[in-house]
Design an enzyme around this catalytic site. Structure first.
Site, PDB file in Angstrom:
ATOM      1  N   GLY A   1     -78.929  -2.247  -4.658  1.00  0.00           N
ATOM      2  CA  GLY A   1     -78.322  -2.107  -5.991  1.00  0.00           C
ATOM      3  C   GLY A   1     -77.346  -0.943  -6.040  1.00  0.00           C
ATOM      4  O   GLY A   1     -77.691   0.132  -6.542  1.00  0.00           O
TER       5      GLY A   1
ATOM      6  N   GLU B   1     -74.888  -0.862   7.926  1.00  0.00           N
ATOM      7  CA  GLU B   1     -74.502  -2.164   7.391  1.00  0.00           C
ATOM      8  C   GLU B   1     -73.189  -2.629   8.013  1.00  0.00           C
ATOM      9  O   GLU B   1     -72.972  -3.807   8.248  1.00  0.00           O
ATOM     10  CB  GLU B   1     -74.364  -2.085   5.864  1.00  0.00           C
ATOM     11  CG  GLU B   1     -73.904  -3.402   5.253  1.00  0.00           C
ATOM     12  CD  GLU B   1     -73.787  -3.388   3.741  1.00  0.00           C
ATOM     13  OE1 GLU B   1     -74.215  -2.405   3.124  1.00  0.00           O
ATOM     14  OE2 GLU B   1     -73.241  -4.352   3.189  1.00  0.00           O
TER      15      GLU B   1
ATOM     16  N   SER C   1     -73.270  -1.430  -6.165  1.00  0.00           N
ATOM     17  CA  SER C   1     -72.051  -1.693  -6.943  1.00  0.00           C
ATOM     18  C   SER C   1     -72.370  -1.885  -8.421  1.00  0.00           C
ATOM     19  O   SER C   1     -73.454  -2.355  -8.785  1.00  0.00           O
ATOM     20  CB  SER C   1     -71.361  -2.964  -6.436  1.00  0.00           C
ATOM     21  OG  SER C   1     -71.130  -2.884  -5.065  1.00  0.00           O
TER      22      SER C   1
HETATM   23  C1  FAD Z   1     -70.724 -11.543  -0.696  1.00  0.00           C
HETATM   24  C2  FAD Z   1     -70.835 -10.166  -1.258  1.00  0.00           C
HETATM   25  C3  FAD Z   1     -72.073  -9.563  -1.280  1.00  0.00           C
HETATM   26  C4  FAD Z   1     -72.207  -8.308  -1.835  1.00  0.00           C
HETATM   27  N1  FAD Z   1     -73.447  -7.757  -1.895  1.00  0.00           N
HETATM   28  C5  FAD Z   1     -73.601  -6.570  -2.475  1.00  0.00           C
HETATM   29  C6  FAD Z   1     -74.901  -6.010  -2.597  1.00  0.00           C
HETATM   30  O1  FAD Z   1     -75.898  -6.582  -2.161  1.00  0.00           O
HETATM   31  N2  FAD Z   1     -75.025  -4.827  -3.220  1.00  0.00           N
HETATM   32  C7  FAD Z   1     -73.958  -4.152  -3.709  1.00  0.00           C
HETATM   33  O2  FAD Z   1     -74.147  -3.079  -4.240  1.00  0.00           O
HETATM   34  N3  FAD Z   1     -72.687  -4.660  -3.625  1.00  0.00           N
HETATM   35  C8  FAD Z   1     -72.506  -5.848  -3.023  1.00  0.00           C
HETATM   36  N4  FAD Z   1     -71.238  -6.373  -2.921  1.00  0.00           N
HETATM   37  C9  FAD Z   1     -70.133  -5.668  -3.520  1.00  0.00           C
HETATM   38  C10 FAD Z   1     -69.164  -5.046  -2.518  1.00  0.00           C
HETATM   39  O3  FAD Z   1     -69.740  -3.907  -1.942  1.00  0.00           O
HETATM   40  C11 FAD Z   1     -67.874  -4.747  -3.292  1.00  0.00           C
HETATM   41  O4  FAD Z   1     -67.293  -6.001  -3.559  1.00  0.00           O
HETATM   42  C12 FAD Z   1     -66.923  -3.865  -2.542  1.00  0.00           C
HETATM   43  O5  FAD Z   1     -67.442  -2.572  -2.423  1.00  0.00           O
HETATM   44  C13 FAD Z   1     -65.547  -3.816  -3.243  1.00  0.00           C
HETATM   45  O6  FAD Z   1     -65.635  -3.572  -4.603  1.00  0.00           O
HETATM   46  P1  FAD Z   1     -64.869  -4.540  -5.648  1.00  0.00           P
HETATM   47  O7  FAD Z   1     -65.212  -5.935  -5.320  1.00  0.00           O
HETATM   48  O8  FAD Z   1     -65.151  -4.041  -6.987  1.00  0.00           O
HETATM   49  O9  FAD Z   1     -63.318  -4.354  -5.305  1.00  0.00           O
HETATM   50  P2  FAD Z   1     -62.367  -3.168  -5.782  1.00  0.00           P
HETATM   51  O10 FAD Z   1     -62.945  -1.863  -5.417  1.00  0.00           O
HETATM   52  O11 FAD Z   1     -61.967  -3.375  -7.198  1.00  0.00           O
HETATM   53  O12 FAD Z   1     -61.111  -3.423  -4.857  1.00  0.00           O
HETATM   54  C14 FAD Z   1     -60.121  -4.431  -5.127  1.00  0.00           C
HETATM   55  C15 FAD Z   1     -59.004  -4.265  -4.103  1.00  0.00           C
HETATM   56  O13 FAD Z   1     -58.414  -2.957  -4.221  1.00  0.00           O
HETATM   57  C16 FAD Z   1     -58.445  -2.292  -2.971  1.00  0.00           C
HETATM   58  N5  FAD Z   1     -58.676  -0.869  -3.191  1.00  0.00           N
HETATM   59  C17 FAD Z   1     -59.577  -0.262  -3.995  1.00  0.00           C
HETATM   60  N6  FAD Z   1     -59.484   1.047  -3.893  1.00  0.00           N
HETATM   61  C18 FAD Z   1     -58.518   1.324  -2.996  1.00  0.00           C
HETATM   62  C19 FAD Z   1     -57.974   2.498  -2.413  1.00  0.00           C
HETATM   63  N7  FAD Z   1     -58.411   3.727  -2.764  1.00  0.00           N
HETATM   64  N8  FAD Z   1     -56.998   2.364  -1.492  1.00  0.00           N
HETATM   65  C20 FAD Z   1     -56.570   1.133  -1.108  1.00  0.00           C
HETATM   66  N9  FAD Z   1     -57.046  -0.007  -1.619  1.00  0.00           N
HETATM   67  C21 FAD Z   1     -58.011   0.087  -2.531  1.00  0.00           C
HETATM   68  C22 FAD Z   1     -59.613  -2.910  -2.228  1.00  0.00           C
HETATM   69  O14 FAD Z   1     -59.487  -2.756  -0.846  1.00  0.00           O
HETATM   70  C23 FAD Z   1     -59.522  -4.352  -2.650  1.00  0.00           C
HETATM   71  O15 FAD Z   1     -58.574  -5.013  -1.856  1.00  0.00           O
HETATM   72  C24 FAD Z   1     -71.078  -7.627  -2.371  1.00  0.00           C
HETATM   73  C25 FAD Z   1     -69.833  -8.239  -2.338  1.00  0.00           C
HETATM   74  C26 FAD Z   1     -69.697  -9.489  -1.793  1.00  0.00           C
HETATM   75  C27 FAD Z   1     -68.344 -10.118  -1.765  1.00  0.00           C
END
Ligand code: FAD
Length: 756
Positions: free
Chosen positions: A133, A250, A135
């Protein structure tokens, strides 16, 4: 050999006999089962609680947990080997995944003891499903901005907040919650990780349907959820540090490049069955070459963790390269989806794998931290990386000495840097004199045959030392190939006063008036201008023989020097009488194949040294060059270039090391890692040269600036001793030729199991 020191480092892995046996046992277990394609879990095969419990009975869950807590007390490397075999076979590991991979190591490292006693035996039994838990709706990449709070209450904590994308929360037994336990000016402080049972009062799980129609992840709402005081992992406020270490585990695991492996294997099998499918061989070979590199990286990271390290940047690099490969693999195989294939069941299976992975592939570079953000993480250590990587190339006093010689030539006379197109590089010609005077030309030839008495490894060090300075030598054509042939033919040669070279040719022999004479053509004879002798293997009356021919007896046709400034000639032989002929026990095909492998690895070593130098120069330049009031390295677009350059150089280095460690054992060089080294260096060369020039701007294309000496070598050498396309084709063909062909090649380094 000196140890390789670096901020971002991947030390080569040598497996023990126990580890090799373990791989064989798990392989036999996994490959006698049939696992259906599964869309159930996007990054760790399918989900099957019974299978997790069965694996635990074999001791393959909780492998790194100490025996006193019910585990098998094995190493992270062993776990990595077991997981790799299972993932490659498509086994469902989802039910115990997070607990086994992340929670258990974190508890062992940070405690507390009460939580260890409560959870570790359950994890080791394969019965503990843990959700992560971390994100939140407004905290994705910027995870430290989480707003979920835990406030102190009697006997523990009361947690309130909202988590999102929580994989398997709907069927998990526990959840690790990243939450704020105290306020601080700095957002990375005051965070803690607390374990909460999923059946605690106040937890609500709302499923989220993903685009493939599956329900992997969820929203988890926590409303005043009570957590026990002693279920906080480690110390209060140290959650960020612990989470970073967990995420490194991970990110670096074999799942980051093996999730798509069952699809790949199904594709390879379909190519074995399909008639006229040779056009896919190079594609298959390239994928295998990258997988060999990623396997080495992930094992090396596991070893570092075993030794108490926290290889965060290495893990980020491995995940970036691994998930990018997974995405590329799906993109490239997708084009084959609607091909008509026989037999139908195999074709149907491939289609199902393709559809599942097509829809999943969008998450590979997002889950576990996005690749863009991981590159920022790597980027922070690039300066240090560039400063220390020299040790990797100049790993022996010999390599260092040759580098100093070569560098000295360029330093002493700036005019020696200039090598107009088509002309001989004057600096390399001077180095040749220095090497001759120093007795290095026959470095790898035994003293009994007139050489320096060193090894193949020594020759590789000479090649690397010169290449790292931006100079060329005839060590590959000479000591490595001609020297090896002369030794095979039991012929001595005076390397102190002459140079013998070998070139691949279609020369044939016949007996005329009682003498053996040679005829044919050598299209590309390198360094003959400086050689006294050409060494030619041939077959006569079913026996392999090695001939030496005086260069003076040949009419050399001088071709323009290649773009690295190395001399090239063509030669036509017509009834040429050799100076000497020796007999050799090997058959000619096997001898030629061995020569090919020796040359390919040596060329890869030279190119890896040049790639390394290119990356270092470029990182250094970007730190010095200022535009818009700051170093250009501070612009994210430039930093991405630098990170990719370093990652490519590092991946190449890892595979070259894997092939070199096999060479250390002496004797026969295995095909898989050598071919992978040639494929990866050849493929990286073009892109790396392009990137290095892009970052340097105009200065990079001047004769005066040293970059040209490296990019020219990368371009020229990518065509010598076999192209990456040729080696990729060979790898692909071998993979298609046998059952488990691809996996056997990937695990064929000394660090693996199956040597061919
Ligand atoms: C299948 C799957 C399983 C998951 N399981 C879990 C889980 O079990 N537990 C959990 O906690 N989370 C989980 N996640 C969440 C995952 O860790 C997040 O999706 C990830 O950390 C990215 O966050 P976001 O999706 O909000 O994208 P954002 O952070 O909003 O990013 C969107 C885009 O902006 C870019 N970006 C953001 N900041 C910057 C920066 N500073 N410089 C350059 N580019 C940037 C990113 O690279 C991306 O391309 C899961 C995600 C998926 C897809």
């Amino acid at each position: 050999m000196s140890t390789v020191k670096s901020q971002i480092g991947f030390a080569p892995i040598h497996l023990s006999n126990y580890e090799r046996d373990l791989v064989r046992t798990v392989r036999t277990f996994a490959r006698t089962r049939e696992f259906p394609p599964s869309g159930d879990s996007p990054t760790r095969g399918g989900f099957d609680r019974d299978f997790s419990i069965e694996l635990s009975a074999h001791g393959w869950v909780g492998m790194t947990i100490p025996a006193e807590y019910g585990g098998s007390a094995r190493s992270g490397v062993e776990r990595c080997l077991v997981i790799s075999e299972l993932l490659a076979a498509g086994a469902p590991l989802g039910a115990h995944w997070t607990a086994d991979r992340q929670t258990a190591p974190s508890l062992m490292l940070n405690g507390p003891e009460s939580l260890r006693r409560a959870l570790l035996p359950e994890i080791a039994s394969g019965r503990c499903l843990m959700a992560g838990g971390f994100s939140e709706p407004d905290s994705g990449s910027d995870l430290a901005s989480v707003r979920t709070r835990a406030r102190r209450v009697e006997g523990g904590w009361s947690i309130t907040g909202r988590k999102i994308w929580t994989t398997d929360a709907h069927r998990a037994d526990y959840i690790e919650v990243l939450c704020r336990t105290s306020d601080s000016e700095r957002k990375h402080e005051g965070l803690s990780l607390i374990v909460v049972p999923m059946d605690a009062e106040g937890i609500q799980v709302n499923p989220i349907e993903s685009m493939d129609g599956e329900r992997h992840f969820n929203e988890v709402v926590l409303d005043e959820v009570f957590a026990r005081e002693d279920w906080l992992i480690g110390e209060e406020g140290s959650g960020w540090k612990q989470l970073t270490a967990e995420l490194a585990l991970e990110r670096s695991g074999p799942e980051r490049y093996l999730t798509t492996f069952p699809l790949f294997e199904s594709f390879v099998r379909s190519r074995s069955l399909a008639a006229g499918s040779n056009e896919a061989h190079p594609l298959i070979g390239r994928i295998i070459a990258q997988q060999i590199g990623l396997r080495e990286m992930s094992l090396s990271i596991a070893r570092q963790v075993d030794l108490g390290g926290s290889p965060v940047a290495e893990a980020a690099m491995a995940k970036d390269l691994g998930t990018e490969l997974e995405q590329l693999l799906v993109d490239q195989l997708w084009a084959f989806r609607d091909e008509t294939l026989e037999p139908a069941p195999e074709a149907d299976r491939l289609r199902e794998f393709l559809d599942i992975n097509r829809l999943r592939s969008a998450v590979f570079t997002t889950a576990g931290g996005t690749n863009e953000v991981l590159r920022l993480l790597v980027g922070r250590q690039l300066d240090q990386w560039a400063k220390t990587r020299k040790d990797w190339v100049l790993r022996s006093p010999l390599a260092e000495t040759v580098f100093e010689f070569a560098n000295g030539i360029l330093d002493a006379d700036p005019a020696a840097r200039s090598a107009p197109r088509g002309e001989l590089d004057p600096a390399s010609a001077r180095l040749l004199d220095v090497l001759r005077e120093g007795g290095f030309l026959g470095v790898s030839v035994p003293e009994a045959f007139g050489g320096g008495g060193g090894s193949y490894q020594d020759a590789l060090d000479v090649v690397a030392g010169a290449a790292y300075a931006g100079l060329s030598t005839p060590i590959i054509e000479g000591s490595v190939l001609a020297g090896f042939l002369l030794e095979q033919g039991a012929q001595a040669f005076s390397w102190d006063s002459g140079l013998a070279v070998y070139a691949d040719s279609d020369v044939t022999a016949e007996v005329v008036d009682g003498d053996i004479v040679l005829s044919g053509r050598i299209n590309t004879l390198r360094w003959a201008e400086f050689a006294s002798t050409v060494v030619i293997p041939f077959e006569l009356d079913g026996a392999t023989r090695i001939a030496t021919v005086d260069v003076a007896d040949l009419s050399l046709e001088r071709l323009p020097a290649d773009i690295a400034g190395e001399p090239v000639h063509a030669v036509r032989l017509h009834n040429v009488l050799p100076k000497t002929v020796g007999e050799c026990e090997s058959n000619l095909a096997a001898l030629t194949a061995e020569l090919g492998r020796r040359a390919a690895l040596a060329r890869a070593v030279a190119m890896a040294a040049v790639l390394q130098r290119c990356a270092e120069m470029t990182i250094d330049y970007a730190a010095q060059r200022r535009q818009f009031g700051k170093p250009i390295a501070h612009f994210q677009a430039v930093q991405t270039h630098l990170t990719r350059l370093a990652s490519e150089a590092q991946r190449v280095a890892v595979v070259v090391d894997a092939a070199r460690k096999d060479a250390e054992e002496g004797g026969h060089l295995p095909f898989g890692p050598v071919a992978a080294a040639k494929v990866l260096t050849g493929d990286a060369a073009i892109g790396a040269a392009r990137t290095a020039h892009q970052v340097h701007g105009a200065i990079g294309v001047t004769m005066e600036y040293l970059l040209q000496r490296f990019s020219r070598r990368l371009w020229a050498w990518s065509l010598v001793d076999g192209t990456s396309e040729e080696y990729a084709r060979l790898l692909g063909r071998r993979a298609c030729a046998s059952e488990l062909g691809a996996w056997k090649l990937i695990t064929s380094t000394e660090g693996g199991v199956e040597n061919d």
